[in-house]
Design an enzyme around this catalytic site. Sequence first.
Site: not given
Lengths: 228, 81
Positions: A86, A203, A205
Site C-alpha cells: 500500500c 494488504h 498482513e
Amino acid sequence: MKFGVVVFPGSNCDFDTFYALKDIVKQPTTYLWHKDHDLGGVDCVVLPGGFSYGDYLRSGAIARFSPLMQEVQEFADKGGLVLGICNGFQVLLELGLLPGAMLRNKNLKFLCQFVHIRVENDKTGFTHKGKKGQVLKIPIAHFDGSYYAPPDVLKEIEKNKQVVFRYTDEKGRLSEEANVNGSLNCIAGLMNRRGNVMGLMPHPERASEALLGSCDGLVIFKSMIVKQ
Amino acid sequence: MKVRILVSFKNSVLDPQGQTVKNALHTLGYGFIKDVRQGKVFEIDLKEIPRSEVEKVVPEFADKVLANPIIEKFSWQIIEE
C-alpha cells in the site's frame, strides 16, 4: 530469514505486518527506524502501509527522502528482497524502484474493502507458493491506488511479465467493476525487472489468519521465505 | 525573493477531481466551461541568492520534489523581487 519492517512517522500497518511475519509466519522480524542508516542485517525489507508523513505533497513522496531509504535503495540494487504494501508501494514508486505512479481512485473515494486479485506470475520470489490464475481474497484500504504508467512503460511492464497481481472478481475474471480503483490494466501488484522488488496495494498482513476472514495473504509472505 | 510554482497533471493523465469540479460548475449553470484541471500551488520564500542561481535551483527542486514528472508538469514565476 530475517525480516525488517520500516517504521515511518505515520505508518499504521507496521505492527500488523510485524505480527504477521513474527507470530504467524514465525520468522525473526525487527523494526527499522526511518532515521537510521542501518538495515540491521535483515534479508528482506518490508515497507508497510499507512500514511507516511501524513501523505503530504503526494502519497509516499516525503518518505522516499528518509535517511534509511538510501540503504533500502542500495539493498535493492544489490538484489535484496523488498516488499512495499500500500503506502509502501507508493514509496517504491516515488523512489523509482518500481515504474509508474499512483493517482486518486477513479471514484474519488477512500476504498476500504475486500478485493480479489489474481496471480499473474507465479515464477517470482513473492508468489512461487501460489499458482498462476489463483485468486486471492485480500483487503485494500487506500485513496491513491489507481495505477498509472505512460503507454510505452506500460508496454514494457507487460512484455517483461512484471505484473504480479491484477484486480478481478472472485472467479478471476477481469471487469471494470472489479477494477475498483481504476488502475491501468487492472494492476494491483507489480515487480521490478530483476524481480527482487514488489509493491502491491492490497494488504496481505490483513489476510493472514482465519480470524481476519482470509489467510490468502500468507501465499506472499511464505513465498518470500528462502532457506538460508 | 518569492517564487510561485504551479504543479498540475500532464494533459495525458486523467484528472477525476478536475472533472468533478467541472460537473459541479455545469450544475450551477456555467455550461460554457469546457474543462477543469486541478493542481497545487507552492509559494516559496527564498533567502538572498543571485537570480541566475534561482533560475537553476527552482526547476531542479520542483522536478525532484514538488512534482512527480511521471504524472505532473510544473511552471514557475517570480512573484516578489
